[in-house]
Motif scaffolding. Structure first.
Motif, short mmCIF file in Angstrom:
data_model
loop_
_atom_site.label_atom_id
_atom_site.label_comp_id
_atom_site.label_asym_id
_atom_site.label_seq_id
_atom_site.Cartn_x
_atom_site.Cartn_y
_atom_site.Cartn_z
N GLN A 259 0.68 -1.17 0.16
CA GLN A 259 -0.02 0.12 0.00
C GLN A 259 0.68 1.34 0.08
N GLY A 260 1.79 1.13 0.64
CA GLY A 260 2.84 2.50 0.93
C GLY A 260 3.77 2.62 -0.23
N LEU A 261 4.59 1.54 -0.81
CA LEU A 261 5.35 1.55 -1.66
C LEU A 261 4.76 1.47 -3.22
N LEU A 262 3.82 0.35 -3.44
CA LEU A 262 3.71 0.18 -4.71
C LEU A 262 2.23 1.02 -5.11
N VAL A 263 1.38 0.92 -4.31
CA VAL A 263 0.18 1.54 -4.76
C VAL A 263 0.33 3.27 -4.60
N GLU A 264 1.05 3.71 -3.42
CA GLU A 264 1.17 5.12 -3.43
C GLU A 264 2.45 5.62 -3.85
N GLY A 265 3.31 5.04 -3.56
CA GLY A 265 4.99 5.48 -4.09
C GLY A 265 4.87 5.42 -5.47
N LEU A 266 4.51 4.40 -5.84
CA LEU A 266 4.75 3.94 -7.58
C LEU A 266 3.41 4.71 -8.28
N ARG A 267 2.80 5.62 -7.84
CA ARG A 267 1.42 6.17 -8.47
C ARG A 267 1.80 6.73 -9.55
N PHE A 268 2.92 7.34 -9.87
CA PHE A 268 3.57 8.09 -11.04
C PHE A 268 3.68 7.12 -12.17
N LEU A 269 3.86 5.56 -11.84
CA LEU A 269 3.71 4.80 -12.86
C LEU A 269 2.72 4.59 -13.68
N GLY A 270 1.62 4.92 -13.21
CA GLY A 270 0.50 4.55 -13.95
C GLY A 270 0.06 3.21 -14.17
#
Lengths: 424, 298, 296
Positions: C248-259
């Motif tokens: 939730q922190g890294l993949l979903v939120e942190g990498l949000r810019f990856l679309g």
């Protein structure tokens, strides 16, 4: 321990990186942040809206930008366009991120109505209510078609056509344009809130209002007023509806075929609308008129079933029929998106933001942020009419409901063609 | 009396259409049951790989204007290849007794496939070429979809070929040996990983055929159908009996007809609840399914 | 600050969701029913605070008990089957619950406005926190009090006899029953406990997102619920927490810019993680290393 700290470090770094960096313009700029679905099955919404927003902002900036509170001209800056994947939790997270970690004056997005419903719910309901700890940040959504969203919060705004007006005028026009069409029936996807409610509360009633005769399962309570007979209609016609992801429409099509109606309503998003229309074609159901749901007036319907959808008429908030619309259309296409009823609103929103900013005297400094947002909200709420791409956008200050011009399009020879402009 | 006859006709029609469509569920169920039979594991990426194959087939038809039969063949073969890849990436290296990790890995595979499809199609549904689209016959009050009969026929042929391969070839014998008792099979010189990869490929092939048939029957492809097909396929597998191919076939056809019957009689909102209720009845009264196959594993 | 608090809340809710699957997974039973209990908790708590105007604390507790009770009822028939059959049974149960809520209409008029669950339109304006002026920090403290209590209980379970019993059932049912462990009681207890926790998490979730509809409670949610403990490792509560933070922190939120590439990366990472660490991130090997380092 090494693994753990590396992992934690990486996580924190990436969370930090995800905060949009507002460093493009050295001087003051009017910052906005957008979001929409850039992944998942509704990906086209976000891609198109982002292209439209960024293109419109570029146009505004090349014409001088916006006037700030101190009289100077500054560029509008889209400091980010985030992916909310049409998921509530993600949109709320982005909203809170925008409100608390950026100096964006307004949040621009999203398109999905269910998401707007949740997002608006975390906002402060009434601006003067200091006991309400909801988020205080203006949101200007492009679309989010669903009745009843405006009342959730005073900080929320939508650039959305009014489906009641659109279908009311549509059936009024159809009555005169197609005098040999007298009876009607229809089907809808029931697990998509917007489709089902619009169909059972608005579309059917507007058809009844203009003298078309319902020949589906008997619904005595059905009347010409919005929502009249809605519950009875939902209960009576259950076996001619389907679900968004259904793969077999034989029962529904057969039922509708037997009703032998002149006009058939297909209130569904592109995938299931196409599935149903293909089944109609297979069973040789050829109504005199086919009417669809606003959300299906898009490229996706053509991608899914160009020939089966031939002849379907849908009201839409955008078609390249004015010089502005044509120009915007070509600019956005070059930017890699399509302008349709959803994304055209994103384009128009950029201009709406400019107008509100210039009305509000935005100072644009970090210490004036909260006041700027409030002033912006008040200015936006005070705008009752704004020039849109195909006509004026209007907003009722007391109910918060928006109206915008619309045209009726039809699939003709595999392409969308404007067949009637009620405002001309 | 007239009303009654009318209802009988309509119900028969609904069951008939559902039954024919159920042949796609049967194929998917066979795929799940084959994998379960061979390894005792669940491959959650299965329906995803099946649909992904159809997308590749579709791409072939769009770029090369290929005949429909070629589209179906490509779909099936690509899904077979994906089955092989899923085995190598999600099942091969995970210890045999660890069911959770393999399941999770296949879930990861499902997410991956789903999002790659969305990336490639920008989330838009795509028109899928159909065979016999115009073949619709009206016989008395009944309407017969010719394309569904074709789908059923292909399902039948695939199943017959599968049964032949399983019971009349050495390859099939190896697969059945590994399914029954993998240690003993190894002692007989059978290479487990090779056999399992072939099982996954065969299951993938069936899935690809099911995917292409479903796509052709609906006429439109979209990733939104992957999850419902996975769930229906799993329900069919369980009702039919884990590891049983005839069970999957009968259950598939039955569930197809059953859900259409309830769609007609009770409407769309309750249809799926009845399918779930059917499963629960089986779980209470006959938890091993129609044709249970007790697989003794050490 | 608001954003980080929201993220911490999300992590808290998902950690509870993961822990609700954790106990049953330890007994070797794979259940995808958590989404169903979560949904029951969400709607119950929301109906209580919105329609009956309860205070949030009893509402959330009531949601917890109702979901737990449901898990108890479901546990008996469901746990008569195992393996793939249980997976399918729990998927079907979860879907049944989802369909129930998608049909649920319970509208009440208050102050001239209609509120309550409205079928497929969902349940909007669950505004307890903002209506009552809770600050974000207060919400986080409230929520995480529950999370810490739940984590504490599960930690205690892991390090006491009950944890050993659960793991014994998971390792070898035959051996466990031959030392006198009643398999049915253990499995149903684990499922019930899981139902309690999921219901609690759901009740809190409803008030965090302020709007519910059936799209939130699909099999996908159930998959996430089991993903956290499987990826984190079934021998330690912190494994689940770290997995949630990571996802939730890294993949979903942190990498949000990856679309798009976010989900693709997510899928890839899961496949890789399971191949390299099939017993989860915090398996016995890793824990051994951590223990050694802490002692140093």
């Amino acid at each position: 321990m090494k693994h753990l700290s590396k992992l934690m470090g990486a996580s924190l770094l990436l969370i930090a990186l995800s905060i949009p960096q507002s460093a493009i313009y050295a001087g003051p700029s009017l910052k906005v942040l957008g979001w929409g679905a850039k992944s998942g099955p509704l990906k086209s919404f976000g891609v198109n809206s982002e292209a439209a927003l960024r293109s419109a902002v570029a146009e505004i900036n090349s014409a001088g930008g916006v006037r700030m509170g101190d009289g100077s001209m500054a560029p509008m800056e889209v400091i980010g366009y985030e992916d909310s994947a049409c998921k509530k939790d993600e949109a709320i997270a982005i909203l809170r991120k925008t409100a608390s970690t950026t100096d964006a004056i307004v949040g621009m997005g999203t398109t999905c109505s269910g998401v707007c419903q949740a997002m608006f719910g975390v906002l402060q309901k009434k601006v003067e209510d200091t006991s309400d700890s909801g988020v205080q940040m203006p949101i200007l959504a492009d679309t989010c078609i669903r009745p009843g969203l405006a009342k959730i919060s005073e900080w929320s705004f939508r650039n959305v056509p009014n489906e009641i007006t659109m279908y009311d005028e549509l059936f009024k026009w159809l009555r005169t344009a197609y005098p040999n069409v007298k009876t009607f029936t229809g089907g809808s996807e029931t697990d998509q809130g917007h489709s089902f409610i619009t169909y059972t509360a608005i579309i059917v009633q507007m058809a009844v209002k203009h003298g078309f005769e319902w020949v589906g399962p008997a619904v005595p309570a059905l009347g010409p007023k919005v929502k009249q007979g809605m519950k009875e209609l939902q209960a009576a016609a259950k076996s001619q509806h389907w679900l968004m992801g259904d793969t077999n429409y034989t029962v529904q099509a057969r039922k509708i075929k037997k009703q032998n109606a002149d006009m058939i309503l297909v209130a569904s998003h592109p995938f299931s609308a196409c599935g149903f229309m293909k089944e109609m074609k297979r069973q040789r159901i050829k109504p005199k008129l086919l009417v669809g749901l606003t959300s299906s007036a898009s490229q996706e319907t053509l991608n899914g079933c160009m020939s089966a959808a031939e002849g379907i008429i849908i009201p839409t908030g955008f078609a390249p029929i004015t010089p502005e619309a044509k120009k915007a259309n070509s600019i956005v296409s070059k930017a890699g998106g399509f302008l349709d009823l959803h994304s055209s609103a994103a384009w128009e929103n950029a201009y709406l933001v400019k107008r509100a900013v210039e009305r509000a005297a935005i100072m644009g400094r970090p210490d004036t942020l909260q006041q700027d947002r409030r002033n912006f909200r008040n200015a936006l709420a005070s705008i009752s009419s704004q020039k849109g791409l195909i006509g004026p956008l209007t907003r009722d200050g007391s109910t918060g409901e928006a109206e915008k011009p619309y045209v009726y399009v039809q699939v003709v020879n595999g392409k969308w063609k404007v067949i009637h402009d009620p405002n001309s | 009396m007239e009303d009654f006859l009318y209802e009988v006709v309509e119900i028969t029609q609904a069951i008939w259409d559902g039954l024919l469509f159920g042949s796609t569920y049967a194929l998917i169920g066979i795929g799940f049951t084959l994998i379960f039979g061979a390894m005792g594991k669940l491959n959650m990426a299965y329906a995803g790989a099946a649909i992904a194959g159809s997308y590749v087939g579709l791409a072939v038809s769009m770029f090369f204007d290929a005949p429909i039969i070629l589209v179906f063949a490509v779909s099936a073969l690509v899904s077979a290849l994906m089955g092989y890849i899923v085995y190598q990436t999600c099942f091969r290296f995970i210890p045999t007794h660890n069911h959770l990790a393999a399941l999770m890995a296949s879930v990861g595979g499902l997410f991956l496939i789903d999002e790659v499809i969305v990336l490639a199609t920008r989330g838009s549904p795509m028109n899928f070429p159909a065979l016999f689209e115009d073949a619709y016959f009206e016989i008395g009050p009944f309407g017969i979809r010719g394309d569904l009969i074709f789908v059923f026929f292909i399902g039948l042929v695939s199943t017959v070929v599968l049964l032949y391969v399983l019971f009349k070839t050495r390859l099939g014998m190896a697969t059945r040996a590994v399914a029954q008792q993998d240690v003993a099979a190894q002692l007989c010189g059978i290479n487990i990983h090779r056999t399992n990869s072939i099982t996954f490929s065969i299951a993938g092939l069936l899935g690809g055929i099911a995917g292409a048939m479903t796509a052709a029957a609906v006429g439109v492809l979209s990733p939104v159908i992957i999850l419902p097909l996975t769930i229906k396929g799993l329900i069919v597998t369980v009702i039919g009996g884990l590891g049983s191919i005839p069970g999957a076939i009968i259950a598939g056809l039955f569930v197809g007809g059953f859900e259409n019957f309830f769609l007609y009689v009770r409407g769309i909102d309750e249809r799926d609840m009845y399918v779930v209720a059917l499963l629960f009845i089986f779980l209470v009264f006959r938890p091993n399914g129609l044709f249970s196959k007790t697989i003794n594993r050490d | 600050m608001d954003f980080y608090l929201n993220l911490i809340n999300t992590i808290g809710i998902h950690t509870m969701l993961g822990l609700s699957a954790y106990l049953l997974l330890q007994t070797g039973q794979l259940s995808l029913a958590q989404a169903g209990f979560f949904a029951v908790g969400s709607y119950t708590a929301a109906i209580l605070t919105v329609i009956f105007q309860w205070n949030i604390f009893p509402a959330v507790l009531a949601a917890m008990f109702l979901a737990g009770f449901l898990a108890f009822l479901v546990g008996f028939p469901a746990l008569r089957v195992k393996g793939l059959t249980l997976v399918v049974a729990t998927i079907a149960f979860s879907e049944f619950v989802r369909m129930f809520f998608y049909n649920l209409k319970w509208r009440v008029t208050r102050n001239g406005e209609e509120i309550g669950p409205d079928g497929t339109m969902g349940f909007a304006e669950i505004r307890y926190f903002s209506d009552n002026g809770w600050s974000n920090l207060e919400v986080t403290f409230f929520l995480w009090t529950f999370v810490i209590i739940v984590m504490g209980i599960v930690w205690w379970s892991d390090n006491s006899r009950s944890g050993a019993v659960l793991r014994a059932v998971g390792e070898d049912e035959l051996a466990a029953s031959s030392v006198g462990i009643n398999l049915t009681v253990i499995k149903v207890s684990a499922m019930t406990a899981g139902g309690f926790i999921a219901g609690l998490a759901g009740g809190l979730y409803a008030h965090q997102v302020t709007s519910l509809d059936h799209h939130s409670f699909t099999v996908l949610l159930g998959t996430f619920a089991i993903a956290y403990p499987i990826l984190g490792g079934l021998s330690n509560v912190f494994g689940t927490l770290v997995a949630v933070i990571f996802i939730q922190g890294l993949l979903v939120e942190g990498l949000r810019f990856l679309g798009d590439w976010r989900m693709i990366l997510f899928g890839l990472l899961i496949v890789l993680a399971m191949n390299f660490k099939p017993l989860g991130l915090f398996d016995k090997h890793t824990i051994g290393i951590i223990k050694k380092v802490i002692r140093v």
